[in-house]
Design a protein around this motif. Structure first.
Motif, short mmCIF file in Angstrom:
data_model
loop_
_atom_site.label_atom_id
_atom_site.label_comp_id
_atom_site.label_asym_id
_atom_site.label_seq_id
_atom_site.Cartn_x
_atom_site.Cartn_y
_atom_site.Cartn_z
N VAL A 44 2.77 70.70 25.33
CA VAL A 44 1.56 69.93 25.02
C VAL A 44 0.35 70.52 25.75
O VAL A 44 -0.71 70.71 25.16
N LYS A 45 0.52 70.81 27.04
CA LYS A 45 -0.57 71.42 27.80
C LYS A 45 -0.99 72.75 27.17
O LYS A 45 -2.18 73.07 27.07
N GLY A 46 0.00 73.53 26.77
CA GLY A 46 -0.30 74.81 26.14
C GLY A 46 -1.05 74.66 24.84
O GLY A 46 -1.99 75.40 24.56
N LYS A 47 -0.67 73.67 24.04
CA LYS A 47 -1.35 73.44 22.77
C LYS A 47 -2.80 73.03 23.01
O LYS A 47 -3.71 73.47 22.29
N ILE A 48 -3.01 72.21 24.03
CA ILE A 48 -4.37 71.79 24.37
C ILE A 48 -5.21 73.00 24.79
O ILE A 48 -6.33 73.19 24.31
N ASN A 49 -4.66 73.83 25.69
CA ASN A 49 -5.38 75.02 26.13
C ASN A 49 -5.66 75.98 24.97
O ASN A 49 -6.74 76.55 24.86
N GLU A 50 -4.68 76.14 24.10
CA GLU A 50 -4.86 77.03 22.94
C GLU A 50 -5.98 76.50 22.05
O GLU A 50 -6.85 77.26 21.63
N VAL A 108 -4.78 82.54 24.91
CA VAL A 108 -3.54 83.25 25.24
C VAL A 108 -2.76 82.49 26.31
O VAL A 108 -1.53 82.38 26.24
N LYS A 109 -3.47 81.95 27.29
CA LYS A 109 -2.82 81.14 28.33
C LYS A 109 -2.08 79.97 27.69
O LYS A 109 -0.95 79.65 28.07
N GLY A 110 -2.70 79.34 26.72
CA GLY A 110 -2.06 78.23 26.01
C GLY A 110 -0.83 78.67 25.25
O GLY A 110 0.19 77.98 25.26
N ASP A 111 -0.91 79.83 24.62
CA ASP A 111 0.26 80.36 23.90
C ASP A 111 1.42 80.60 24.86
O ASP A 111 2.58 80.28 24.55
N ILE A 112 1.12 81.15 26.02
CA ILE A 112 2.15 81.43 27.02
C ILE A 112 2.75 80.13 27.54
O ILE A 112 3.98 80.01 27.66
N VAL A 121 6.71 79.07 27.39
CA VAL A 121 7.47 78.70 28.59
C VAL A 121 7.99 77.26 28.44
O VAL A 121 9.14 76.98 28.79
N GLY A 122 7.17 76.38 27.93
CA GLY A 122 7.59 74.99 27.71
C GLY A 122 8.75 74.91 26.72
O GLY A 122 9.70 74.16 26.95
#
Length: 57
Positions: free
Chosen positions: A13-19, A32-36, A40-41
């Motif tokens: 969820v955090k990654g999707k928000i960042n993406e 890219v940080k969100g994708d990573i 990892v999640g």
């Protein structure tokens, strides 16, 4: 549900928000940080799913 499943889902969820924020603002680095984070999640969630499957057998 074990802690790896929960933390994995939270990471996704955090990654999707960042993406999404990165894409909306044109910030490729954040995207890219969100994708990573999502990858990892997902890996952590898969680990938790495997632990649950082993526990049930």
């Amino acid at each position: 549900m074990n802690k790896d499943q929960v933390k994995g889902t939270v990471g996704k969820v955090k990654g999707k928000i960042n993406e999404t924020i990165g894409r909306a603002t044109g910030n490729t680095k954040q995207e890219v940080k969100g994708d990573i984070q999502q990858a990892v999640g997902q890996a952590r969630k898969n680990l938790g799913d495997a632990k649950e499957a082993v526990k049930k057998t």
